[in-house]
Design an enzyme around this catalytic site. Structure first.
Site, mmCIF file in Angstrom:
data_model
loop_
_atom_site.group_PDB
_atom_site.id
_atom_site.type_symbol
_atom_site.label_atom_id
_atom_site.label_comp_id
_atom_site.label_asym_id
_atom_site.label_seq_id
_atom_site.Cartn_x
_atom_site.Cartn_y
_atom_site.Cartn_z
ATOM 1 N N GLU A 141 -6.324 6.718 -20.254
ATOM 2 C CA GLU A 141 -7.363 5.764 -20.666
ATOM 3 C C GLU A 141 -7.573 4.678 -19.607
ATOM 4 O O GLU A 141 -8.702 4.274 -19.335
ATOM 5 C CB GLU A 141 -6.982 5.093 -21.989
ATOM 6 C CG GLU A 141 -6.986 6.012 -23.202
ATOM 7 C CD GLU A 141 -5.652 6.734 -23.397
ATOM 8 O OE1 GLU A 141 -4.811 6.749 -22.465
ATOM 9 O OE2 GLU A 141 -5.451 7.299 -24.494
ATOM 10 N N HIS A 174 -9.221 9.649 6.466
ATOM 11 C CA HIS A 174 -9.102 8.830 5.259
ATOM 12 C C HIS A 174 -10.266 7.874 5.071
ATOM 13 O O HIS A 174 -10.346 7.171 4.079
ATOM 14 C CB HIS A 174 -7.778 8.060 5.269
ATOM 15 C CG HIS A 174 -6.598 8.987 5.294
ATOM 16 N ND1 HIS A 174 -6.060 9.458 6.463
ATOM 17 C CD2 HIS A 174 -5.901 9.572 4.295
ATOM 18 C CE1 HIS A 174 -5.054 10.282 6.173
ATOM 19 N NE2 HIS A 174 -4.942 10.369 4.871
#
Ligand code: GLN
Ligand code: ZN
EC number: 2.1.1.14
Length: 755
Positions: free
Chosen positions: A24, A698
């Site tokens: 959540e 990245h």
């Protein structure tokens, strides 16, 4: 109610997971980033998650509850906030939550903090930056709020903070002497102690896992000073210092010699307690015994834990039962696993089950083992069933392994192989290639989800993946790369993909564990002997090769990495498990070779990660891990070229091991460290092929041809042209298709220019 600060507690855990049983918090945080919910809503979701956890712990009988191990991103970053140590570049961001996330993930204009592994776990923390300009100051608001919230709910709250020694040693400090800053931090911790005391908090937990690593004598002196100083504070809760991920060794008597009130020790490996029993000063303290392993998923051996507790009982003033470390590193609950076979399930304990084990042991400690007689019997029965389960011992695998001789891990000398391979492969100088994965497009993810839900059949899934492969091959031909890859569209994850196809591994449905920030992984569980049921990658790679005349590089994950990113067996040495996985990978390399594949890459990005924390344990680890890699890669003929890929830029202790892998070509992360790694490799006598990453994958930035050319020229100063390969730093799966195409075009142009 007034609590005497020294009332000991009896049952606890050292820390809690926070992503939520159904992730959540991950979803809420990402929604906040995307602007779909506001900060209020995010805080509300976080509060509900904490509240549910508190309720569960209280119902399970914990009489001390860690508070403050909740985090919106990372607990080390939280500590940097607590101590006023965020880098100046985020100071301009006025909203505290946005400033926090900027430090964690960067913005268009602000670089994030670096990320690195938290001790020897798979959790990544954000590395605080300490410079001469850093002026520490206490910002306890977030922690105090959580403490208030817990106290208001009647929770016996035990605030948890990372200790000053671990904090400084985990930070990046250009001075090279991080502990010099301790005198600035200790007063802040004292201030925090008095504020917590004012709230009526009974205990505080200060985490010092760094005490289980090798410390110098002067560092141990510093530990002694810090805790002498903190325990001398008059306005303070009782002070628990927690160590975990191993034993503190020489730091234990130093710590125990101070006036702190309690010490938490990792007793998950309960074999030898003499080192604990030999510290008389413990007799005046609460010993929080981490007998329930907090970072693996096996059900505790309650008899063994009780025996350990019995020994420890005589060493301390009081004893509490706990997990060995925070439950951050294991999934929430077995209840979420509906598909797991009943037998395997009876051998396991996830977070909630571990809390229950702590409760049982505390009950037995207080009321005698008869009080938990039924549970003891159940655990014994499960353990017997586990020991005798046929899946734990595959006779064929064991026979093969015991028949292996030294030749099984040896190939012809590297220069002989080089001649044979260059005749076969006929590659140009400075061959260009990529590390394996191409962008995981939404088409790929949709196809995978649809196939999992049964919305498309196997044939349709296959067709879509093949279409992806065909596209990636066409792209690479267009770009003029020399050694192609199939792009890994069929892989959800480079470990899970193999684990799903190997006997001995089980997958979970909801066994999510935080890897960093909102990124979670579901590590497979290695429970039995490993065997390959059938070829795992040959169809995909063979298909890719059928589309092109250029060599396609087969792509496998190495044994060490497969283990590092799984929950591993606790009933045999890791080295035995590594050999079993290695055999399976070896069979795969041989099958790829038979299918006409001339180059095979076996990725070992986690080689560095499993390195033991204590120097004394490192040589043995490096010996078996290198051997396992060689076992996996020495079954092919000398004309087959073996590549490996490693992705960390600080090689240090493992540099010799890299040469020991004896891979024909090694690609490594190097762009961010500006090719320094090549000098390190040279110094270690490395003389094989090497592909230092020429650009950093990245970031979404497209490197220019000039920039890559300069990188290559720098590399050529350290490595002769015959040994140099040209490739990005790592796989491309997290990047967008457009940047990838542009970046690779520039990379190929740079290789051409330098040739
Ligand atoms: N072959 C893998 C890829 O390209 C390697 C990933 C890694 O190094 N972690 O995605
Ligand atoms: Zn990599």
């Amino acid at each position: 109610m007034t609590v005497s600060p020294h009332t000991p507690f009896t049952a606890t855990v050292l820390g809690l997971p926070r992503v939520g049983p159904n992730r959540e918090l991950k979803r809420a945080t990402e929604s906040y980033w995307a602007g779909r919910i506001d900060a209020e809503r995010l805080h509300g979701i976080a509060r509900d998650l904490r509240r549910a956890q508190f309720a569960e712990l209280l119902a399970a009988g914990m009489d001390s509850v860690p508070v403050g191990t909740f985090s919106y991103y990372d607990q080390v970053l939280d500590t940097a906030v607590l101590l006023g140590a965020l880098p100046p570049r985020v100071a301009g961001i006025t909203d505290p939550l946005d400033r926090y996330f900027a430090a964690a993930r960067g913005t268009d204009t602000v670089e994030p903090l670096e990320m690195t592994k938290w001790f020897d776990t798979n959790y990544h923390y954000l590395v605080p930056e300490i410079t001469a300009e850093t002026t520490f100051a206490l910002h306890p608001e977030q922690l105090l709020e959580q403490v208030d919230e817990a106290l208001a709910l009647g929770v016996p709250a035990r605030p948890v903070v990372i200790g000053p020694v671990t904090f400084l040693k985990s930070a990046k400090d250009a001075s090279g002497a991080p502990l010099r800053r301790l005198p600035e931090l200790v007063p802040l911790y004292r201030d925090l102690l008095s504020r917590l005391a004012a709230k009526g908090v009974a205990w505080i937990q200060i985490d010092e896992p760094v005490l289980v690593t090798d410390l110098t004598e002067s560092e141990i002196d510093a530990v002694r000073e810090v805790y002498t100083d903190l325990s001398a504070a008059t306005e303070r809760p009782a002070l628990l210092v927690a160590t975990y991920f191993g034993r503190p060794g020489a730091a234990l008597p130093a710590l125990a010699g101070t006036a702190i009130d309690g010490i938490a020790l990792d007793i998950s490996d309960a074999d030898d307690l003499s080192e604990v029993a030999g510290v008389p000063a413990l007799a005046r303290k609460l010993l929080v015994a981490g007998v329930v392993d907090g970072r693996n998923v096996w059900r505790a051996d309650l008899d063994r834990a009780l025996a350990a507790l019995g020994t420890l009982l005589g060493c301390a003033a009081a004893l509490a039962v706990s997990t060995s470390c925070s439950l951050l590193h294991v999934p929430y609950t077995l209840d979420a696993e509906k598909e797991l076979d009943a037998e395997l399930r009876s051998w396991l304990a996830f977070g909630s089950e571990k809390v229950h084990e702590v409760r049982l042991l505390a009950t037995a400690l207080a009321a005698g083992p008869d009080a938990i007689a039924d549970e003891l019997a159940a655990v014994r029965a499960a353990a017997t069933a586990r020991r005798t389960d046929p899946r734990l011992s595959d006779r064929r695998v064991r026979a093969r392994l015991s028949a292996l001789d030294a030749d099984a891990v040896r190939r012809a000398p590297a220069d002989e192989r080089r001649v044979l391979q260059s005749e076969r492969l006929r590659l140009p100088a400075l061959p260009t290639t990529t590390i394996g994965s191409y962008p995981q497009t939404s088409a790929i993810r949709l196809a995978r989800a649809a196939s999992r839900k049964g919305e498309i059949d196997e044939a349709e899934y296959l067709r879509r993946m093949r279409a992806e492969i065909a596209e990636v091959i066409a792209l690479q031909e267009r770009l003029g790369l020399d050694v192609l890859v199939h792009g890994e569209p069929e892989r959800n994850d480079m470990v899970q993909y193999f684990a799903e196809q190997l006997d001995g591994f089980a997958a979970t449905e909801a066994g999510w564990v935080q890897s960093y920030g909102t990124r979670c992984v579901r590590p497979p569980i290695l429970y039995g002997d490993v065997a390959r049921r059938a070829p795992m990658t040959v169809d995909w790679i063979g298909y890719a090769q059928s589309l092109t005349d250029k060599p396609v590089k087969g792509m496998l994950t190495g044994p060490v990495t497969i283990l590092a990113w799984s929950f591993v067996r606790d009933d045999q040495p890791l080295s035995d498990s590594a050999d079993q996985v290695a055999l399976a990978i070896r069979d795969e390399t041989v099958d790829l070779q038979s299918a006409g594949i001339g180059i095979i890459q076996v990725d070992e990005p986690a080689l560095r990660e499993l390195l033991p924390l204590r120097t004394a344990d490192q040589p043995a680890y490096l010996a078996w891990s290198v051997r396992a890699f060689r076992l996996a890669t020495s079954g092919v003929s000398d004309t087959t070229q073996i590549h490996t890929h490693l992705c960390y830029s600080k090689f240090g202790e493992v540099i010799d091991a890299i040469a020991g892998l004896d891979a024909d070509v090694t690609s490594i992360e190097a762009a961010r460290s500006h090719m320094e790694v090549l000098d390190d490799l040279n110094a270690a006598g490395f003389a094989l092929g090497v592909g230092p990453g020429v650009y950093d994958i990245h970031s979404p930035r497209v490197p220019s041809t000039e920039e890559i050319t300069a990188s290559l020229r720098a590399a050529l100063k350290a490595v002769p042209a015959e040994r140099l390969w040209v490739n990005p730093d790592c796989g491309l799966k997290t990047r967008g298709p457009v940047e990838v195409e542009q970046s690779l075009r520039n990379m190929v142009a740079a290789a051409d220019a330098v040739r």
